[in-house]
Enzyme design. Structure first.
Site, PDB file in Angstrom:
ATOM      1  N   LYS A 231      35.402 -85.782 -95.204  1.00 44.40           N
ATOM      2  CA  LYS A 231      35.519 -86.840 -95.932  1.00 44.40           C
ATOM      3  C   LYS A 231      34.953 -86.422 -97.268  1.00 44.40           C
ATOM      4  CE  LYS A 231      35.569 -90.036 -92.003  1.00 44.40           C
ATOM      5  NZ  LYS A 231      34.444 -90.708 -91.149  1.00 44.40           N
ATOM      6  N   ARG A 391      39.644-100.808 -99.044  1.00 44.84           N
ATOM      7  CA  ARG A 391      38.813 -99.868 -99.083  1.00 44.84           C
ATOM      8  C   ARG A 391      38.954 -98.710 -99.973  1.00 44.84           C
ATOM      9  NH1 ARG A 391      36.475 -96.106 -94.278  1.00 44.84           N
ATOM     10  NH2 ARG A 391      38.124 -94.889 -94.917  1.00 44.84           N
TER      11      ARG A 391
HETATM   12  C1  LIG Z   1      34.889 -90.603 -89.517  1.00 48.87           C
HETATM   13  C2  LIG Z   1      34.039 -90.892 -88.699  1.00 48.87           C
HETATM   14  C3  LIG Z   1      33.972 -90.566 -87.453  1.00 48.87           C
HETATM   15  C4  LIG Z   1      35.330 -89.438 -86.961  1.00 48.87           C
HETATM   16  O1  LIG Z   1      34.996 -88.708 -85.614  1.00 48.87           O
HETATM   17  P1  LIG Z   1      36.022 -87.883 -85.509  1.00 48.87           P
HETATM   18  O2  LIG Z   1      35.561 -87.412 -83.926  1.00 48.87           O
HETATM   19  O3  LIG Z   1      35.941 -86.557 -86.441  1.00 48.87           O
HETATM   20  O4  LIG Z   1      37.257 -88.237 -85.251  1.00 48.87           O
HETATM   21  C5  LIG Z   1      32.886 -90.538 -86.474  1.00 48.87           C
HETATM   22  N1  LIG Z   1      32.123 -91.628 -86.667  1.00 48.87           N
HETATM   23  C6  LIG Z   1      31.859 -92.308 -88.139  1.00 48.87           C
HETATM   24  C7  LIG Z   1      30.765 -93.131 -88.458  1.00 48.87           C
HETATM   25  C8  LIG Z   1      33.288 -91.903 -88.867  1.00 48.87           C
HETATM   26  O5  LIG Z   1      32.778 -92.617 -90.272  1.00 48.87           O
END
Ligand SMILES: *Cc1c(COP(=O)(O)O)cnc(C)c1O
Length: 419
Positions: A231, A391
């Site tokens: 991200k 968003r």
């Molecule tokens: C983006 C996100 C994830 C992503 O989990 P992955 O295992 O990388 O797919 C998990 N928790 C939160 C709060 C997120 O924003």
């Protein structure tokens, strides 16, 4: 002067005064306004050549020698140390690898085991795990499984309810620093202190805060933390996540996934598991080297950039976006779900676009998914979150104020086109 000219001029002035504006050149971008960096960060220009070198030279030519000669073996902790200053951690406490989901599992089970080893056989009556009820679903699913495996009860509560929900029954609490949907920033220092006061362990998910704002893990005494790197850290699709275990807790970190990479002597091939000391204890199996080294190249853009300056720009961007939306979009068409006060705002703006919000046309308002689709064809890339949320994520390293003005203007035109 029309409001459009006025806000365009204001954007120009803000861009001219922006010390971070030159960082945009270090990313591969086009004419679109990319407001989806909170889902997949843009590609840093240094990454393609690095990946090419890793594949052709390190793998293709050095082959097995690269585990030592190209630093593959030590990459998870080396890259962890590069992320550390961005989340306020001293070196030696972060390991990179696996997905966020997997790291949530390690952290929650490990936190419960820490609580257990503190209280012995009877667990001190600590039979509950609290989880953020508004969480990104994967964290909730995994916390539920972790609770079932450790014989605890999972209790979903909103972050605001946590102080009242804490008790002598709480073993661990899993919270998000920023809500992925609304962009609300939660009070990490205050909640961590309350969790400790109750004698429980705090696990924070930093997916939507790391790289966008200061976290202060060491300063606030967070026990365990996890986060993704694709991200605001721009590591690329599926780039490995990270796990923070506070230094003094590392000897008590009892991993539920004790793979050979966290063995004290991985090449001793000992049938009995004995964990290594330090952050490496968070490792499981062979690291995903290609993604990991792409991430390492991506993190170079942070050299000489302070997270405080990123936070200041992030707030200025979201303030300006809200101002432009208020000015361009007729009252009642969208409603911001993102808190206005700075201490409660992450680096995104979530606008609710619901059929009840002031549309005259027959059949009511377009749904948010339709609006977002149209915005994307007009070169403004955000995303849609069920059921009615538009968003927009603001990555201060490559988003400028003119982008923000354009996004709000195109949003207003899009909503008008549905009339
Ligand atoms: C983006 C996100 C994830 C992503 O989990 P992955 O295992 O990388 O797919 C998990 N928790 C939160 C709060 C997120 O924003």
């Amino acid at each position: 002067m029309s409001e459009i000219t006025q806000l365009t001029l204001e954007a120009e002035e803000l861009d001219a005064a922006d010390e971070l504006s030159k960082l945009r050149e270090r990313f591969v971008l086009d004419d679109a306004v990319y407001l989806d960096g909170n889902s997949l960060g843009a590609l840093p220009a240094s990454v393609p050549d690095r990946v090419d070198d890793v594949v052709r030279r390190q793998w293709g030519s050095l082959r097995i020698r690269s585990w030592d000669e190209s630093g593959w073996w030590t990459a998870p902790e080396r890259i962890g140390d590069r992320i550390a200053p961005l989340v306020g951690a001293a070196a030696g406490q972060i390991v990179v690898g696996d997905s966020t989901s997997v790291n949530v599992f390690k952290a929650v089970v490990a936190a419960v085991r820490m609580s257990e080893d503190e209280h012995g056989e009877g667990r001190g009556g600590r039979d509950e795990i609290l989880v953020d009820a508004t969480t990104f679903p994967t964290d909730g699913y995994i916390a539920e499984s972790a609770a079932r495996m450790t014989g605890r009860t999972l209790r979903p509560v909103t972050p605001a309810e946590v102080p009242d929900a804490l008790s002598s029954r709480t073993a661990a609490v899993l919270l998000n620093h920023v809500d992925y949907r609304t962009g609300r920033l939660h009070d990490l220092p205050g909640l961590t202190a309350a969790i400790h006061e109750a004698g429980a362990y705090a696990v924070w998910d930093l997916c939507h805060s790391a790289g966008a704002l200061p976290v202060g893990l060491d300063e606030h005494g967070v026990d365990l933390a996890v986060g993704c790197t694709y991200k605001y850290l721009n590591g690329g699709p599926g780039s490995p996540a990270y796990l923070y275990v506070r230094r003094d807790l590392q000897p008590r970190f009892d991993s539920p996934l004790p793979g050979w990479n966290s063995h004290v002597e991985p090449f001793g091939m000992d049938p009995a598991y004995e964990p290594v000391a330090g952050a490496r204890r968070g490792r499981v199996g062979t690291p995903d080297i290609l993604s990991m080294l792409a991430l390492e190249a991506a993190l170079e853009v942070w050299e000489g950039v302070s997270i405080e300056s990123v936070r200041a720009k992030s707030l200025a961007l979201t303030d300006f976006f809200l101002k432009c939306v208020t000015s361009y979009v007729p009252e009642g068409r969208v409603e911001s779900l993102t808190p206005t006060p700075h201490p409660e705002r992450g680096s995104q703006v979530a606008l609710r676009c619901s059929p009840t919000l002031g549309f005259a046309r027959a059949g009511g308002a377009p749904n948010a998914a339709e609006v977002m689709k149209h915005l994307i064809t007009e070169g403004v890339i955000g995303d849609f979150r069920h059921p009615d949320v538009l968003r927009f994520g603001f990555t201060p390293l490559y988003i400028g104020f003119a982008d923000v003005e354009r996004a709000a203007r195109v949003l207003a035109q899009t909503l008008e086109s549905f009339d």
